[in-house]
Structure formats: C-alpha cells, structure tokens
Design an enzyme around this catalytic site. Structure first.
Site, PDB file in Angstrom:
ATOM      1  N   LYS A  85      20.559 -17.724 -81.112  1.00  0.00           N
ATOM      2  CA  LYS A  85      20.739 -19.144 -81.580  1.00  0.00           C
ATOM      3  C   LYS A  85      21.924 -19.850 -81.455  1.00  0.00           C
ATOM      4  CE  LYS A  85      16.992 -20.053 -84.898  1.00  0.00           C
ATOM      5  NZ  LYS A  85      16.561 -20.672 -86.140  1.00  0.00           N
ATOM      6  N   ASP A 121      15.044 -27.714 -86.397  1.00  0.00           N
ATOM      7  CA  ASP A 121      14.849 -27.389 -87.833  1.00  0.00           C
ATOM      8  C   ASP A 121      15.532 -28.456 -88.639  1.00  0.00           C
ATOM      9  OD1 ASP A 121      14.015 -24.785 -87.917  1.00  0.00           O
ATOM     10  OD2 ASP A 121      15.854 -23.780 -87.805  1.00  0.00           O
TER      11      ASP A 121
HETATM   12  P1  NAP Z   1      20.443 -15.949 -93.315  1.00  0.00           P
HETATM   13  O1  NAP Z   1      21.233 -16.661 -92.443  1.00  0.00           O
HETATM   14  O2  NAP Z   1      20.087 -14.490 -93.254  1.00  0.00           O
HETATM   15  O3  NAP Z   1      20.958 -16.345 -94.681  1.00  0.00           O
HETATM   16  C1  NAP Z   1      20.294 -15.810 -95.853  1.00  0.00           C
HETATM   17  C2  NAP Z   1      20.649 -16.415 -97.048  1.00  0.00           C
HETATM   18  O4  NAP Z   1      19.831 -15.786 -98.178  1.00  0.00           O
HETATM   19  C3  NAP Z   1      22.126 -16.089 -97.569  1.00  0.00           C
HETATM   20  O5  NAP Z   1      22.856 -17.246 -98.020  1.00  0.00           O
HETATM   21  C4  NAP Z   1      22.225 -15.002 -98.289  1.00  0.00           C
HETATM   22  O6  NAP Z   1      23.356 -14.935 -99.234  1.00  0.00           O
HETATM   23  C5  NAP Z   1      21.002 -15.264 -99.282  1.00  0.00           C
HETATM   24  N1  NAP Z   1      20.547 -14.022-100.044  1.00  0.00           N
HETATM   25  C6  NAP Z   1      19.994 -13.124 -99.156  1.00  0.00           C
HETATM   26  N2  NAP Z   1      19.300 -11.929-100.229  1.00  0.00           N
HETATM   27  C7  NAP Z   1      20.059 -12.609-101.450  1.00  0.00           C
HETATM   28  C8  NAP Z   1      19.845 -12.044-102.758  1.00  0.00           C
HETATM   29  N3  NAP Z   1      19.547 -10.891-102.923  1.00  0.00           N
HETATM   30  N4  NAP Z   1      20.614 -12.885-103.835  1.00  0.00           N
HETATM   31  C9  NAP Z   1      21.104 -13.910-103.476  1.00  0.00           C
HETATM   32  N5  NAP Z   1      21.084 -14.747-102.012  1.00  0.00           N
HETATM   33  C10 NAP Z   1      20.438 -13.921-101.169  1.00  0.00           C
HETATM   34  O7  NAP Z   1      18.702 -16.576 -93.054  1.00  0.00           O
HETATM   35  P2  NAP Z   1      18.360 -18.128 -92.697  1.00  0.00           P
HETATM   36  O8  NAP Z   1      18.285 -18.127 -91.155  1.00  0.00           O
HETATM   37  O9  NAP Z   1      19.464 -18.997 -93.422  1.00  0.00           O
HETATM   38  O10 NAP Z   1      16.716 -18.031 -93.285  1.00  0.00           O
HETATM   39  C11 NAP Z   1      16.791 -18.237 -94.655  1.00  0.00           C
HETATM   40  C12 NAP Z   1      15.260 -18.232 -95.017  1.00  0.00           C
HETATM   41  O11 NAP Z   1      14.812 -19.213 -94.721  1.00  0.00           O
HETATM   42  C13 NAP Z   1      14.326 -17.186 -94.385  1.00  0.00           C
HETATM   43  O12 NAP Z   1      13.387 -16.861 -95.269  1.00  0.00           O
HETATM   44  C14 NAP Z   1      13.528 -17.767 -93.225  1.00  0.00           C
HETATM   45  O13 NAP Z   1      12.154 -17.463 -93.079  1.00  0.00           O
HETATM   46  C15 NAP Z   1      13.394 -19.256 -93.944  1.00  0.00           C
HETATM   47  N6  NAP Z   1      13.613 -20.466 -92.893  1.00  0.00           N
HETATM   48  C16 NAP Z   1      12.408 -21.076 -92.939  1.00  0.00           C
HETATM   49  C17 NAP Z   1      12.166 -22.189 -91.970  1.00  0.00           C
HETATM   50  C18 NAP Z   1      11.108 -23.094 -91.931  1.00  0.00           C
HETATM   51  O14 NAP Z   1      10.595 -23.493 -91.022  1.00  0.00           O
HETATM   52  N7  NAP Z   1      10.550 -23.094 -93.199  1.00  0.00           N
HETATM   53  C19 NAP Z   1      13.213 -22.439 -90.862  1.00  0.00           C
HETATM   54  C20 NAP Z   1      14.265 -21.409 -91.028  1.00  0.00           C
HETATM   55  C21 NAP Z   1      14.412 -20.522 -92.022  1.00  0.00           C
HETATM   56  P3  NAP Z   1      24.628 -14.224 -98.791  1.00  0.00           P
HETATM   57  O15 NAP Z   1      25.410 -15.363 -97.811  1.00  0.00           O
HETATM   58  O16 NAP Z   1      25.168 -13.654-100.015  1.00  0.00           O
HETATM   59  O17 NAP Z   1      24.039 -12.984 -98.279  1.00  0.00           O
END
Ligand code: NAP
Length: 295
Positions: A85, A121
C-alpha cells in the site's frame, strides 16, 4: 476437443471470457485470503458488465515489474493490499489528496498512460456510517475517539478530519504511535488531535465526551480478550463503530449495545471501499447488496 475459456462465478454461474473482457484485480503478498474477487465478480455479473476480477500474488521485489505489466496489457484497475500500500506510491503518476494524507493507496486506475492512486477506505468508512439507518451520520462538529493507530486508523482519521469533526483523540497500545499519528494529522488537516495510551487518565473523559468511537485495533477479532476501554465510559448517545468485520458483532459492539449505544460493524466499510473502486473502474455504481451477500 472444443476448448472453453470461463470463470466460475459466485453462485456457481459460469462467466465466459470474451475478446472484450476487461481485467481488474488485487495484488498482495499473500493474496489468497482476499474476499474481493467474490465481491467484485458477483457485482460485475449483477450489472451485466464484461469484466473479471483476478487475485495476483505479487512479491515485493516484483512490484515494479507487475505495475509496468498491468499498464502494458491495459488492465483497467488494481486493488492494492498488504504489503504494497505504501510501496506502490512511487509508481503512480497522480494520487488523490486523501491517499496522499493517509500515505497509502488501495486502488489503482490505469487511464491512457496515467496510473492514478486512491484510498477508498477513507470514503468507504464514511459512506457506511452515513447509510446506516441507526446512526445519525458523521458527527460533524463533534468529538471522536479512535482506538488503534495502524494503517486503518490513518484512513479513518483522515476521513473524519476532512469531513469536519471537531477533535479526534487517538488511543493506542503503543503510545508513541498514537502521539505521532495525532501530531502528524493535526498539522496536515488542521483538526485538533491528541494521542495517548490506552491507560491514560484522560481517556475516560474523552470517551464520555465523544459522539463517535471507532475501533481499528485488530484485538477486536479475538473474542477471548478483554475490551480496550471500560464499557462504563460509553454514553448511550455515543455511536460505536468497529471496523473489524470478523466476527460481525465484536465484543465491543456487544458491550456498547448493552449500554444503549447504536453500533456498526466493519462489513459496510468493506463493501463501500470496494463499491467506490468498482465505480471508478466502470463508471457504473454496483449493487452493494449483491457485494454484501457475496462476502
Ligand atoms: P495494523 O496496521 O496492523 O494496526 C493494528 C492496530 O491494532 C494497532 O494500533 C495495534 O496497536 C492494535 N493492536 C493489535 N493488537 C493489539 C492488542 N493486543 N491490544 C491492543 N491493541 C492492539 O492493522 P490495520 O491495517 O490498521 O487493520 C486494523 C483492523 O481493521 C484489522 O482487523 C482489519 O481487518 C480491519 N480493517 C477493516 C476494514 C474494513 O473495510 N472494514 C478496512 C481496513 C482494515 P500497536 O500499535 O500497539 O501494535
């Protein structure tokens, strides 16, 4: 033996590929988990469009060759998923303001030599919120809390800031990421932002004063884990929007419902970010209900 070229569509229909079939798809590493092929191919069939959506497994070292190849063979558009991305940005000839602010692209459109990058998004998260009959739309002029500070949080924060919310609190497990994202987006968008850890003593008040709380932290997927915030902080007039889509009703949404809040899950955002890309490529608005069912 007579040869046939075809693709099995969702619901078992067979799509015949013709000399006119236009190609779109998704690149990622891995890519096999993507649900976008099902969603888009169902919508193409419903709209009667001669397009096919294909998953392409592209490794980071092959990204430049893949983009050049798509351009050379007149592919119409490509969705971009992890880990490309950000890496794809140097190959673009133009980029939308939202994608530039977010620093990530999830949709490419190839038009007459131009390779344009968008991040669907950002509008997708708002369209899902605004179409939902139980929410009162985007809370323009109000305070918002965003949990998480990863890639999805960047899109959510930019979308809400450009739509005109008053202030955004970003709370994240890793405090430095929340503070750095808030500082960056405060400067870039002019909307007041503060970043903090999940145990910060200011967080309960921020949640109490928010009209919308958006969760982007992946931990919502794990139903065995405790909530990142206390449900007691949620006011009944706060909309709780969890963009995580598996499970469709997360523990946060369940707890918020028990507090009397309106809630929204992530499937709508998934559908809308895809629908916006579909329309950019074809000029036709897809049937979002077909896309939702295909998921
Ligand atoms: P990412 O960049 O890997 O970010 C993950 C986030 O979750 C970070 O802020 C991380 O905190 C936090 N996290 C992970 N494990 C945790 C824990 N045990 N306790 C507290 N915080 C925790 O992922 P992303 O791309 O942002 O995606 C996040 C979610 O959104 C995913 O589940 C994805 O499937 C979903 N999503 C949905 C859509 C949709 O269309 N509905 C679109 C995009 C993403 P740290 O910074 O401390 O690691």
């Amino acid at each position: 033996m007579k040869s046939q070229t075809h693709v099995i569509e969702p619901q078992g229909r067979i799509k015949k590929l013709t000399g006119h079939t236009r190609i779109v798809g998704v690149i990622g590493d891995p890519v096999a988990h993507s649900r976008s092929p099902q969603m888009h191919n169902a919508a193409f069939a419903k709209a009667g469009l001669d397009y096919v959506y294909v998953p392409f497994h592209v490794r980071p070292d092959d990204l430049a060759a893949a983009i050049a190849g798509f351009k050379a063979i007149n592919v119409v558009g490509i969705n971009v998923t992890l880990p490309h991305k950000q890496a794809v940005i140097p190959f673009l000839t133009s980029i939308s303001r939202e994608a530039e602010l977010i620093g990530a692209v999830n949709t490419l459109t190839f038009v007459e030599g131009d390779i344009h990058g968008d991040n669907t998004d950002a509008p997708g998260v708002l369209q899902a919120l605004e179409e939902d009959e139980n929410t009162s739309g985007t809370p323009v002029g109000e305070n918002v809390v965003v949990l998480g500070a990863g890639g999805a949080a960047r899109a959510v924060v930019v979308a809400l800031a450009l739509r005109g919310v008053a202030a955004i609190t970003i709370a994240n497990r890793t405090v430095e990421k929340a503070v750095s994202l808030a500082t960056e987006m405060d400067q870039k968008t002019g909307v007041s932002m503060q970043g903090m850890g999940l145990t910060d003593e200011r967080l309960p008040l921020s949640v109490r004063e928010s009209k919308l709380l958006v969760n982007t932290a992946t931990i919502s997927m794990d139903v065995t884990q405790p909530l990142l915030i206390s449900a007691d902080w949620l006011q009944p007039n706060t909309i709780v929007y969890d963009i995580v889509y598996t499970p469709p009703v997360t523990p946060l949404m369940q707890a918020a419902t028990e507090r009397g809040c309106q809630t929204l899950g992530g499937i709508g955002m998934l559908v809308h970010q895809g629908a916006i890309a579909f329309e950019k490529w074809t000029g036709v608005a897809p049937c979002t209900e077909t896309m939702r069912q295909a998921l």
